[in-house]
Enzyme design. Structure first.
Site, PDB file in Angstrom:
ATOM      1  N   CYS A 185       0.864  -1.182   0.000  1.00  0.00           N
ATOM      2  CA  CYS A 185       0.000   0.000   0.000  1.00  0.00           C
ATOM      3  C   CYS A 185       0.898   1.229   0.000  1.00  0.00           C
ATOM      4  O   CYS A 185       1.850   1.290   0.794  1.00  0.00           O
ATOM      5  CB  CYS A 185      -0.903  -0.013   1.234  1.00  0.00           C
ATOM      6  SG  CYS A 185      -1.978   1.422   1.345  1.00  0.00           S
ATOM      7  N   HIS A 216      -9.042  -3.610  -2.348  1.00  0.00           N
ATOM      8  CA  HIS A 216      -8.131  -2.806  -1.522  1.00  0.00           C
ATOM      9  C   HIS A 216      -8.530  -1.322  -1.594  1.00  0.00           C
ATOM     10  O   HIS A 216      -8.625  -0.646  -0.555  1.00  0.00           O
ATOM     11  CB  HIS A 216      -6.690  -3.022  -2.019  1.00  0.00           C
ATOM     12  CG  HIS A 216      -5.639  -2.270  -1.266  1.00  0.00           C
ATOM     13  ND1 HIS A 216      -4.680  -2.892  -0.495  1.00  0.00           N
ATOM     14  CD2 HIS A 216      -5.380  -0.941  -1.169  1.00  0.00           C
ATOM     15  CE1 HIS A 216      -3.887  -1.973   0.040  1.00  0.00           C
ATOM     16  NE2 HIS A 216      -4.290  -0.779  -0.358  1.00  0.00           N
ATOM     17  N   GLU A 217      -8.769  -0.817  -2.814  1.00  0.00           N
ATOM     18  CA  GLU A 217      -9.099   0.615  -2.966  1.00  0.00           C
ATOM     19  C   GLU A 217     -10.483   0.928  -2.404  1.00  0.00           C
ATOM     20  O   GLU A 217     -10.685   1.984  -1.802  1.00  0.00           O
ATOM     21  CB  GLU A 217      -9.000   1.044  -4.431  1.00  0.00           C
ATOM     22  CG  GLU A 217      -7.616   0.883  -5.069  1.00  0.00           C
ATOM     23  CD  GLU A 217      -6.477   1.455  -4.236  1.00  0.00           C
ATOM     24  OE1 GLU A 217      -6.678   2.456  -3.536  1.00  0.00           O
ATOM     25  OE2 GLU A 217      -5.381   0.865  -4.276  1.00  0.00           O
ATOM     26  N   HIS A 266     -10.241   1.487   1.185  1.00  0.00           N
ATOM     27  CA  HIS A 266      -9.746   2.841   1.500  1.00  0.00           C
ATOM     28  C   HIS A 266     -10.890   3.857   1.521  1.00  0.00           C
ATOM     29  O   HIS A 266     -10.928   4.740   2.378  1.00  0.00           O
ATOM     30  CB  HIS A 266      -8.751   3.311   0.429  1.00  0.00           C
ATOM     31  CG  HIS A 266      -7.328   2.914   0.689  1.00  0.00           C
ATOM     32  ND1 HIS A 266      -6.638   3.299   1.813  1.00  0.00           N
ATOM     33  CD2 HIS A 266      -6.440   2.201  -0.064  1.00  0.00           C
ATOM     34  CE1 HIS A 266      -5.391   2.840   1.752  1.00  0.00           C
ATOM     35  NE2 HIS A 266      -5.245   2.157   0.628  1.00  0.00           N
TER      36      HIS A 266
HETATM   37 ZN   LIG Z   1      -3.623   1.163  -0.089  1.00  0.00          ZN
END
Ligand SMILES: [Zn+2]
Length: 193
Positions: A107, A149-150, A153
């Site tokens: 990341c 993953h995004e 976020h």
């Molecule tokens: Zn990340």
């Protein structure tokens, strides 16, 4: 414009992004900044929180990454992911499969840290597009992982939230280095249990 990437544990990384309403020039500029910043950092994905903005916009580009293949389907028909890069996620809604697969993730907000993370093997995605429409697709491999993953976020979730307490113990010191803005020292073989 290349922006500064926010590192752990800046509070903005824990903030849930507000949903995008109309596609304004500000949103278009944010997408441009995310793309420029991601490319400058040689990243595969970047979310608004990582440049200090709490809005549900992220970008992904897996072009040219052959050692970790990506798969993509539109209406269950396989397509070449490279034809859809860069991918822009706006208010994405995702549904990962219950079948999980573990792979290594990094990341840009955690320089030097890689972790083995278990996530859905494939993910169904519905996102808004920059021209105001919607785009639905399925993804697996690196692309699927990047989408999950995004999207995490955009809701203030981080990849360290997916590890167990055992793994957390192992990286405790690494996180302290990142917090202080120092590079993580190489772990020598003897110290690895
Ligand atoms: Zn990340």
């Amino acid at each position: 414009m290349i922006r500064e990437i926010v590192h752990y544990d800046a509070p903005v990384l824990r903030a849930k992004g507000r949903e995008v309403g109309a596609i304004t020039p500000e949103i278009e500029k944010l997408v441009g900044d995310l793309l420029a910043t991601m490319r400058h950092a040689h990243g595969v994905g970047l979310a608004a929180q990582q440049i200090g903005e709490t809005v549900q916009v992220a970008v992904i580009d897996v072009t040219g990454i052959t050692e970790r293949p990506s798969k993509m389907w539109i209406g269950d028909k396989p397509v070449d992911p490279e034809g859809y890069m860069p991918l822009i996620l706006i208010n994405p809604v995702i549904k990962p499969t219950r079948t999980k697969i573990t792979a290594t993730e990094g990341c840009l907000s955690f320089p030097g840290l890689t972790l083995d993370i278990s996530r859905g093997q494939r993910v169904a995605v519905k996102t808004r597009t920059l021209n105001g429409g919607t785009f639905e697709f399925d993804a697996a491999g690196l692309l699927g992982r990047a989408v999950m993953h995004e999207t995490d976020h955009l809701h203030g979730r981080l990849f360290i939230d997916h590890i167990n307490s055992e793994q957390r113990k192992v990286i405790r010191e690494d996180l302290e280095y990142i917090k202080r803005g120092e590079p993580i020292p190489e772990r020598s073989e003897e110290n690895t249990p």
